[in-house]
Design an enzyme around this catalytic site. Structure first.
Site, PDB file in Angstrom:
ATOM      1  N   GLY A  34      36.408  52.473  -4.303  1.00 35.89           N
ATOM      2  CA  GLY A  34      35.028  52.250  -3.919  1.00 35.89           C
ATOM      3  C   GLY A  34      34.457  50.990  -4.534  1.00 35.89           C
ATOM      4  O   GLY A  34      35.169  50.176  -5.137  1.00 35.89           O
ATOM      5  N   ASP A  35      33.136  50.838  -4.395  1.00 35.02           N
ATOM      6  CA  ASP A  35      32.466  49.663  -4.946  1.00 35.02           C
ATOM      7  C   ASP A  35      32.516  49.648  -6.471  1.00 35.02           C
ATOM      8  O   ASP A  35      32.425  48.582  -7.086  1.00 35.02           O
ATOM      9  CB  ASP A  35      31.017  49.632  -4.463  1.00 35.02           C
ATOM     10  CG  ASP A  35      30.918  49.415  -2.956  1.00 35.02           C
ATOM     11  OD1 ASP A  35      31.760  48.679  -2.414  1.00 35.02           O
ATOM     12  OD2 ASP A  35      30.005  49.977  -2.330  1.00 35.02           O
ATOM     13  N   GLY A  36      32.655  50.823  -7.099  1.00 34.52           N
ATOM     14  CA  GLY A  36      32.739  50.878  -8.553  1.00 34.52           C
ATOM     15  C   GLY A  36      33.964  50.175  -9.092  1.00 34.52           C
ATOM     16  O   GLY A  36      33.900  49.471 -10.114  1.00 34.52           O
TER      17      GLY A  36
ATOM     18  N   PRO B 100      42.758  56.456  -7.983  1.00 31.66           N
ATOM     19  CA  PRO B 100      43.133  57.671  -7.244  1.00 31.66           C
ATOM     20  C   PRO B 100      42.002  58.678  -7.104  1.00 31.66           C
ATOM     21  O   PRO B 100      42.113  59.617  -6.317  1.00 31.66           O
ATOM     22  CB  PRO B 100      44.280  58.242  -8.088  1.00 31.66           C
ATOM     23  CG  PRO B 100      44.026  57.731  -9.470  1.00 31.66           C
ATOM     24  CD  PRO B 100      43.416  56.365  -9.291  1.00 31.66           C
TER      25      PRO B 100
ATOM     26  N   GLY C  11      30.567  55.112  -0.800  1.00 31.92           N
ATOM     27  CA  GLY C  11      29.614  54.213  -0.163  1.00 31.92           C
ATOM     28  C   GLY C  11      30.256  53.117   0.659  1.00 31.92           C
ATOM     29  O   GLY C  11      29.954  52.927   1.831  1.00 31.92           O
TER      30      GLY C  11
END
Length: 648
Positions: free
Chosen positions: A272-274, A215, A306
């Site tokens: 995200g990419d994380g 979130p 990103g």
């Protein structure tokens, strides 16, 4: 039953065939439908469903085909059978919304404003009472490639094809005929899915997917994005899912490394990419990683800052991204298609990690991490901090050793993928190229003759009615979201025991799982006889990339493929002028920043392994955009070890 319907009907028997069997004729269904447009014009359409999708042919009074349109099967996500609901306004007017009548009547106007459902449920039928009308409706949901004008970009637009069945005297018989079409379409759709995404039995059904939602990703609106834009697509495709909302860092690692995943065919990261990085590392920390990875695919819904992976997937398959990135990613998640993806094993001083996107040291990593302090600005924070860091340029001293890929390995690229187009687009483009003025003001990018073809009915009643509400946008205020039964929401509030147990397990677990390394230990010298090369001195940055994009407008490695077994190592040495560096950074958005031939300051090296040994005792190192402890590291590519969802 009217005569023309009898002639065009096929057998009503319907059963699900064995996977891989020849295509049964009973799943190629066709019938004659009728519709009308304004000004009293009446049309007859021949509608056929086969392996190509829905083909709609407008016939002339003499029976010849005048125009033809195809809604391609790859653009269709699902369908729903139902009976229209009697609204309060219709009850007052003593009229039925789904009965034939004057298009200008109150009944017809209410029907246009809200009668068409926008989402489907797990059941193929929804019984809405509507006194006096026995019609059954089949709503087919598709997302077609379109252009608003010749100069605009392609985008996916939600389209609802409405077929009305009223050839029989009872609703049950009409619904049975609509359900026959529904089952034929479902069989056609399921036969395009890879085996891991569907349960093969008498009633083929989609397997469940696991959704992990962060979130706090990006601007913090991932939950809203999922509810408003992803859930409706999952419901239309009848894909059941389980939703878990992360509450702390490393929750996805804990979950993926400790839970039994047999119930799911796909893990989707909404963030995200994380978050995707955590999912990949959790899977590779499992003792049974070699069994799990081939049987589960990974997907991503871009809600971060990103979104490099989502952009790379869309770019690799020529799918529109910028207009509706979340919609494109949601359609990818339900596509039922996957592709192998390279993963890079990264060995740090005290642990090992797995990376799917990039490894950075220097300028770009500085921008990525230091711009966190203005995270509220979203993706624009990268641009602002790039200018700041360019004005305050740093250099780093270190040694980089690398092992080049073999020439034949580097030459093996995935075949070029072509843009998927819909027949409706092609017809209109052809007309525009012929300078036909009648098409220039079409807002739907459809041939004008087919503007109402999406609403057809099996009836020869003297009254015809067009249904303008069949074209709804995905964000329409009139849309209703029907939840897929058995889809479950989870949060850690009900799983405190799991959270505590997983945290202890993660802390105490020795990372002995995952693929073994073929490189020497980090503190051991590299063998000179294996072809290792060395770059040493002052660097502005080093960035190792294995996807095409680092962000939505950062086309960093144009030649990268998801499964080419190559790490693209980009080095920028100290001494480069600020104008040169600014040109490099500016052209990253178009992928023209890399030199065709390596020069004194910028080098592009396709490698399969490398080692970084910083000589300084300070700096920032990132893996997939996440900061890790500073120090030496080495990395090697693991070709095609994971699977990622891709467009059809």
């Amino acid at each position: 039953m009217n005569e023309s319907y009898e002639k065009s009907s096929t057998s009503t028997a319907c059963s699900t065939p064995v996977a891989g069997a020849a295509l049964p004729e009973r799943y190629d269904v066709s019938d004659t439908f009728y519709t009308s447009q304004r000004k009293g014009r009446k049309y007859v359409f021949r509608v056929r469903l086969d392996i190509n999708g829905f083909t709609l042919q407008r016939e002339s009074p003499s029976g010849t085909i005048v125009k033809e349109q195809t809604v391609k099967l790859c653009d269709i996500v699902g369908a729903r059978c139902m009976r229209l609901k009697k609204t309060r306004r219709l009850a007052v007017a003593s009229a039925c919304a789904c009965s034939a009548g004057n298009p200008n009547s109150p009944a017809a106007s209410v029907n246009r404003s809200g009668a068409t459902p926008s989402k489907c449920s797990t059941a193929s039928k929804e019984d809405y009472t509507c006194d006096g009308d026995v019609s059954a409706y089949l709503y087919v949901f598709a997302y077609v490639l379109k252009k608003k004008s010749l100069r605009s970009e392609f985008h996916r637009e939600r389209t609802v094809l409405t077929l009305r069945f009223r050839s029989f005297d009872t609703f049950e018989d009409n619904m049975r005929e609509a359900d026959r079409w529904y089952r034929a379409l479902r069989w056609q759709l399921h036969r395009t899915l890879e085996s891991i995404f569907v349960v093969r039995n008498e009633e083929d059904r989609r397997r469940r997917i696991l959704v992990m939602l962060n979130p706090k990703s990006g601007s913090g609106n991932a939950r809203e994005v999922f509810n408003m834009h992803v859930t409706p697509v999952l419901n239309e495709a009848e894909v059941p899912y389980d939703l878990y909302v992360t509450k702390h860092s490393n929750f996805a690692i804990e979950f993926m490394s400790t839970r039994c995943l047999d119930a799911w065919c796909c893990v989707v990261a909404v963030g995200g990419d994380g978050l995707f990085h955590e999912i990949v590392n959790g899977l590779l920390q499992r003792e049974d990683w070699a069994k799990v990875l081939p049987s589960i695919a990974l997907g991503i819904i871009p809600c971060g800052s990103g979104n490099g992976l989502a952009r790379s997937i869309a770019h690799g398959y020529n799918e529109p991204y910028f207009s509706k990135p979340v919609l494109g990613a949601a359609l990818t998640v339900i596509s039922g298609c996957s592709s192998p993806m390279d993963v890079v094993r990264v060995q740090l001083q005290n642990r090992s990690l797995y990376s799917f996107l990039s490894i950075g040291w220097g300028f770009i990593s500085d921008v990525d991490i230091e711009s966190e302090r203005i995270r509220v600005l979203g993706y624009q924070r990268f641009t602002i901090w790039t200018l700041y860091r360019l004005a305050n340029l740093r250099t780093y001293n270190g040694k980089i050793s690398y092992l080049l890929t073999e020439p034949e390995e580097n030459a093996q690229h995935t075949p070029e993928l072509k843009m998927q187009t819909s027949r409706s687009c092609n017809i209109h483009i052809d007309k525009l190229s012929n300078n036909n003025p009648s098409f220039h003001h079409s807002t739907e990018y459809l041939p004008q003759e087919f503007a109402d073809v999406i609403s057809l009915e099996t009836s020869i009643n003297q009254s015809f009615r067009s249904r303008c509400d069949s074209w709804l946008s995905g964000g329409s205020r009139r849309s209703y979201y029907y939840s897929v039964s058995e889809s479950i929401y989870h949060s850690l509030a009900d799983e405190s025991d799991f959270a505590a147990q997983a945290a202890i397990s993660l802390e105490n677990r020795q990372q002995n799982f995952g693929p073994t390394s073929s490189l020497p230990e980090l503190d051991e010298p590299l063998p000179e006889d294996e072809g290792w090369l060395v770059e040493e001195g002052e660097f502005i940055m080093m960035h190792a990339v294995y996807q095409t994009h680092l962000g939505i407008d950062c086309h960093f490695a144009p030649k990268a493929q998801m499964n080419d077994g190559t790490i693209y190592l980009i080095l920028i040495r100290g001494g480069i002028s600020r104008p040169q560096l600014l040109s490099f950074l500016y052209n990253m958005s178009t992928g023209t920043h890399l030199p065709e031939v390596n020069n004194e300051y910028v080098k592009v090296l396709p490698v399969r392994a490398f080692r970084l040994e910083p000589h300084d005792n300070h700096g920032i190192i990132t893996i997939d955009g996440e900061r890790v402890e500073f120090g030496p590291l080495q990395a090697e590519v693991l070709p095609g070890i994971a699977r990622v969802m891709v467009p059809k």
